[in-house]
Design a protein around this motif. Structure first.
Motif, short mmCIF file in Angstrom:
data_model
loop_
_atom_site.label_atom_id
_atom_site.label_comp_id
_atom_site.label_asym_id
_atom_site.label_seq_id
_atom_site.Cartn_x
_atom_site.Cartn_y
_atom_site.Cartn_z
N UNK A 1 0.86 -1.19 0.00
CA UNK A 1 0.00 0.00 0.00
C UNK A 1 0.89 1.23 0.00
N UNK A 2 0.93 1.92 -1.14
CA UNK A 2 1.89 3.00 -1.34
C UNK A 2 1.17 4.32 -1.60
N UNK A 3 1.83 5.44 -1.33
CA UNK A 3 1.23 6.76 -1.52
C UNK A 3 1.28 7.22 -2.98
N UNK A 4 0.38 6.70 -3.80
CA UNK A 4 0.29 7.14 -5.20
C UNK A 4 -0.43 8.49 -5.25
N UNK A 5 0.14 9.44 -6.01
CA UNK A 5 -0.38 10.81 -6.01
C UNK A 5 -0.22 11.44 -7.38
N UNK A 6 -1.09 12.42 -7.68
CA UNK A 6 -1.04 13.12 -8.96
C UNK A 6 -1.20 14.62 -8.70
N UNK A 7 -0.37 15.41 -9.40
CA UNK A 7 -0.50 16.86 -9.31
C UNK A 7 -0.54 17.45 -10.72
N UNK A 8 -1.50 18.36 -10.92
CA UNK A 8 -1.63 19.08 -12.20
C UNK A 8 -0.98 20.45 -12.04
N UNK A 9 0.16 20.62 -12.69
CA UNK A 9 0.92 21.86 -12.55
C UNK A 9 0.69 22.72 -13.80
N UNK A 10 0.37 23.99 -13.57
CA UNK A 10 0.16 24.90 -14.70
C UNK A 10 -1.29 25.28 -14.91
N UNK A 11 -2.17 24.84 -14.00
CA UNK A 11 -3.56 25.27 -14.04
C UNK A 11 -3.94 25.80 -12.66
N UNK A 12 -5.08 26.50 -12.56
CA UNK A 12 -5.51 27.08 -11.30
C UNK A 12 -5.98 26.03 -10.31
N UNK A 13 -6.35 26.50 -9.12
CA UNK A 13 -6.82 25.63 -8.05
C UNK A 13 -5.81 24.54 -7.73
N UNK A 14 -4.55 24.92 -7.74
CA UNK A 14 -3.49 23.94 -7.49
C UNK A 14 -3.52 23.35 -6.10
N UNK A 15 -4.20 24.02 -5.15
CA UNK A 15 -4.23 23.53 -3.78
C UNK A 15 -5.39 22.56 -3.52
N UNK A 16 -6.30 22.42 -4.47
CA UNK A 16 -7.43 21.51 -4.28
C UNK A 16 -6.94 20.07 -4.25
N UNK A 17 -7.52 19.30 -3.33
CA UNK A 17 -7.10 17.90 -3.21
C UNK A 17 -8.32 17.01 -3.01
N UNK A 18 -8.35 15.89 -3.75
CA UNK A 18 -9.39 14.89 -3.57
C UNK A 18 -8.73 13.56 -3.26
N UNK A 19 -9.40 12.77 -2.43
CA UNK A 19 -8.92 11.44 -2.08
C UNK A 19 -9.73 10.38 -2.81
N UNK A 20 -9.04 9.44 -3.39
CA UNK A 20 -9.68 8.27 -3.98
C UNK A 20 -9.56 7.16 -2.95
N UNK A 21 -10.66 6.86 -2.28
CA UNK A 21 -10.63 5.93 -1.15
C UNK A 21 -10.85 4.48 -1.56
N UNK A 22 -11.38 4.24 -2.75
CA UNK A 22 -11.65 2.88 -3.18
C UNK A 22 -10.35 2.12 -3.45
N UNK A 23 -10.40 0.78 -3.41
CA UNK A 23 -9.19 -0.01 -3.73
C UNK A 23 -8.81 0.14 -5.19
N UNK A 24 -7.61 0.61 -5.45
CA UNK A 24 -7.16 0.86 -6.82
C UNK A 24 -5.75 0.31 -7.02
N UNK A 25 -5.35 0.26 -8.29
CA UNK A 25 -3.99 -0.11 -8.64
C UNK A 25 -3.62 0.61 -9.94
N UNK A 26 -2.70 0.06 -10.70
CA UNK A 26 -2.12 0.78 -11.83
C UNK A 26 -3.12 1.14 -12.92
N UNK A 27 -4.16 0.34 -13.10
CA UNK A 27 -5.14 0.64 -14.13
C UNK A 27 -5.82 1.98 -13.86
N UNK A 28 -5.96 2.36 -12.61
CA UNK A 28 -6.56 3.66 -12.27
C UNK A 28 -5.64 4.80 -12.71
N UNK A 29 -4.34 4.60 -12.61
CA UNK A 29 -3.39 5.64 -13.04
C UNK A 29 -3.49 5.85 -14.55
#
Length: 544
Positions: free
Chosen positions: A452-480
Motif C-alpha cells: 500500500x503506497x502513496x500514489x499521487x497526482x498533481x496538475x501543474x500549470x492550471x488554477x486551483x493547485x491547492x485543491x485535493x481529492x482522495x480516492x478511497x476505493x481499492x485501486x492499482x495501476x489501471x486507475x493511473x
C-alpha cells in the motif's frame, strides 16, 4: 523368573523437549508460526519413546534436533527454499554491511529472552510438576480442536463483495460496482484458488480508455512518472513523515493504492504495462504487448519518451528488462550526477535533485511539444550508505530528503510556467516496521504494509493547485492509466481550472482488488482478511 542384571527402558517424559513444544505453542499463539499438528505429534512420540541404549538415545536426539529445525522452518513465515534459490544470484552483488544488517534483523531478542525464561522455569519446576503431562495434554486438545471448536463459534456472516478498508462497520460497499469480484464462499484453500483464478481472468479483459488521436487544438502538456523504490504508507507513518508539506500539494491522492508486488522489477513493469488490467506475476514476464504499454500508447499520441534514473539500472538487469518487456525505448544516459549515496550493491546513487535538474533542462529547451518521462529512484532502498562512508544511512533522513526534493521539483516546474501532469507511484515499501510474519526490511511476502503506497497526482500549470481529492476505493495501476486517458480525452489543461471538476475527473476510476504477487508468494484481501500462499503451499491467514 527374573534374569539378573537385565535392564528395561522406562518412560521418562519429554524432558527438555517440553521447552521446545511450549515455545512452539507460544509462538503459534502470537502468530509467529503456523503449527503442523501431525508433525508435532510425530516428533513428540519420537522423543518420548523409551530407548535403553545410550548411543541410540544420542543418535535420536541429533535426528530430533534436525527434524525440529526443519519443522520450525516449514511452520514459520521465513522465505521458502525456492525464493532463496531464486534470489541467490543477487546475494553476490550485495555489500557485506548490508548482508550483516539483514542477518541482524532476523534476531528477535524478545523471543530469545522468552526462551531463556522458559528454560529457567523448566528447571525450577521439573522436580515438582509433571510438565510433560501438561504439554502432551495441550497438544491433545489442539488436535481435537476441529471437533469441539465449532460448538463455541458463532456462524460467520457472508461477505457479498470485496470490502474497502475505509468502509464503516456494517456498511454495504460498492455492491453496484461490476469491477469487484464477489467474495461469498468460505476462505478454504480451494475457494481462494478459484477466486484468484477468476480475478486474473477478469483482469485480462480490462483496458484503460485512451483517445485514438489528439486534436490539433489540444493543449500540450508533459507527463512525468516518478517511480520511487521503498516508500509505503506504513513507512511514512513509521518515519513520522505523514504530515510532510509536499504531500498536501498533490491534487489526487490514492488512499488505498496497491502496488501489487514488493520488488522493484515487477513493480516498474506493472506501472509501464498499466493500460491493461493486472496480470499475474508469471504473465508479467511473458513478453511484450504494445497495447498494454503506457509509454508506447503515449508515443502514438505524439509524446516523446525520456528515461532518468539515479542508478545505472544494471542490478538484476533492471533497465534492460523494462526495454524488452515494457517497450521503454530511450537509452539510459550515463551516470554523471553527483553521488549522494552508495547503494546496497556498492554502486553509486546520484543526487535526486541533480537528476530532476537534468530533466528540467530538457523541459526548458522546449524541443518536445509533448513528453512522457519515466523516473526510477532507489535512494530509499534498504542498505544504502552515505556516499563514501561505511555507515548505513537511516531511512527517515533519506525519506525526508526525497520528499524535500519532490517539493523543490514542483516549485521549479511552477516557476517555469510549463503544464505538467506529475504522477508519483512508489514501487513498494521498505518494510521499515516489520511484523510477526516478516522481520523489518524483509519483502519476500508482498504484505499490505509493503504494497500500500502513496500514489499521487498533481496538475501543474492550471488554477486551483491547492485543491485535493482522495480516492478511497481499492485501486492499482489501471486507475493511473485511466486517469491519464481521461486527462487526454477531456483536454484537461486547456481551461484555466481544468475542463472538468476534479471530483468528476476521478469519479468511478477502475477499482482493483488487493491482489499482490511475487515469484514465490501471493497475498489476497478476501472477506476483510489477508491470506498468503507461499510457493506451492496452501493458503493461510496473514498474521498481523
Amino acid at each position: 523368573m527374573r534374569v539378573s542384571g537385565a535392564r528395561t527402558a522406562s518412560w521418562s517424559g519429554l524432558g527438555l523437549w517440553n521447552v521446545f513444544f511450549i515455545g512452539e505453542f507460544l509462538l503459534a499463539g502470537f502468530g509467529y508460526l503456523h503449527l503442523n499438528l501431525l508433525q508435532n505429534c510425530l516428533l513428540a512420540a519420537f522423543v518420548i519413546f523409551p530407548i535403553q541404549s545410550r548411543f541410540l538415545r544420542v543418535v535420536r536426539t541429533l535426528l530430533a534436533i534436525a527434524a525440529a529445525a526443519a519443522m520450525v522452518y516449514a511452520e514459520s513465515w521465513l522465505p521458502g527454499l525456492e525464493s532463496i534459490k531464486g534470489n541467490f544470484h543477487n546475494l553476490e552483488a550485495m555489500g557485506t554491511s548490508y548482508l550483516l544488517e539483514s542477518a541482524y534483523n532476523f534476531l528477535n531478542f524478545e523471543m530469545i529472552g522468552v526462551g531463556i525464561l522458559l528454560i529457567i522455569a523448566y528447571y525450577g519446576l521439573k522436580d515438582y510438576v509433571r510438565i510433560s503431562t501438561f504439554t502432551l495434554l495441550y497438544l491433545f486438545l489442539l488436535i481435537c480442536g476441529p471437533i469441539w471448536q465449532p460448538w463455541f463459534e458463532k456462524p460467520a456472516e457472508q461477505v457479498v463483495v470485496a470490502q474497502t478498508e475505509g468502509a464503516k462497520e456494517g456498511e454495504k460497499t460498492e455492491e453496484a460496482r461490476s469491477d469487484l469480484l464477489p467474495q461469498k464462499d468460505r476462505p478454504t484453500n480451494e475457494n481462494l484458488d478459484k477466486w484468484l483464478y477468476a480475478f486474473h481472468s477478469k483482469e485480462k479483459a480490462r483496458r484503460a480508455v485512451f483517445p485514438e488521436r489528439l486534436g490539433k487544438d489540444d493543449t500540450p502538456f508533459d507527463i512525468l512518472l516518478i517511480n520511487i523504490c521503498s516508500l509505503s504508507n506504513d513507512d511514512l507513518q513509521t518515519a513520522g513523515l505523514t504530515n510532510h508539506e509536499v504531500l498536501k500539494e498533490f491534487n489526487v491522492v490514492f488512499d488505498n493504492f496497491n502496488s501489487a508486488t514488493s520488488y522493484s522489477g515487477p513493480a516498474a513493469l506493472r506501472l509501464l504495462k498499466s493500460v491493461c488490467g493486472q496480470p499475474s506475476h508469471e504473465d508479467l514476464y511473458e513478453g511484450r504487448n504494445p497495447d498494454c504499454e503506457l509509454m508506447n500508447r503515449l508515443g502514438h499520441l505524439g509524446y516523446n519518451q525520456h528515461v532518468f534514473m539515479d542508478h545505472s539500472g544494471k542490478y538484476d538487469n533492471f533497465y534492460q528488462s523494462l526495454r524488452h518487456l515494457a517497450g521503454l525505448s530511450p537509452q539510459l544516459g550515463a551516470m554523471n550526477y553527483p553521488k549522494r549515496y552508495d547503494s546496497f550493491d556498492e554502486e553509486p546513487i546520484g543526487d535526486a535533485r541533480a537528476v530532476f535538474k537534468e530533466w528540467e533542462k530538457i523541459l526548458a529547451s522546449n524541443k518536445d511539444k509533448r513528453s512522457a518521462t519515466f523516473f526510477n529512484l532507489i535512494a530509499l532502498h534498504d542498505g544504502n550508505r552515505y556516499a563514501n562512508k561505511r555507515r548505513l544511512a537511516p531511512f527517515k533522513p533519506r525519506a525526508k530528503a526525497m520528499l524535500d526534493d519532490l517539493q523543490s521539483l514542483i516549485k521549479d516546474i511552477e516557476a517555469s510556467g510549463k503544464k505538467v501532469m506529475l504522477i508519483v507511484v512508489p514501487e513498494h515499501g521498505a518494510a521499515e516496521r516489520g511484523d510477526k510474519v516478516q522481520v523489518a526490511h524483509l519483502r519476500d511476502i508482498p504484505s499490505p504494509s509493503i504494497t500500500k503506497v502513496p500514489a499521487m497526482v498533481k496538475f501543474i500549470g492550471i488554477g486551483d493547485g491547492d485543491e485535493q481529492v482522495q480516492v478511497k476505493e481499492p485501486t492499482s495501476y489501471l486507475a493511473i492509466s485511466s486517469l491519464i486517458g481521461r486527462v487526454l480525452q477531456s483536454n484537461y489543461f486547456s481551461a484555466e481550472h481544468g475542463t472538468v471538476p476534479l471530483n468528476d475527473l476521478v469519479k468511478d476510476l477502475p477499482q482493483t482488488e488487493a491482489v499482490s504477487e511475487n515469484a514465490n508468494a501471493k497475498v489476497i484481501h478476501y472477506q476483510n482478511k489477508d491470506y498468503v500462499k507461499m510457493d506451492k503451499g496452501e493458503w493461510r491467514e496473514y498474521a498481523k
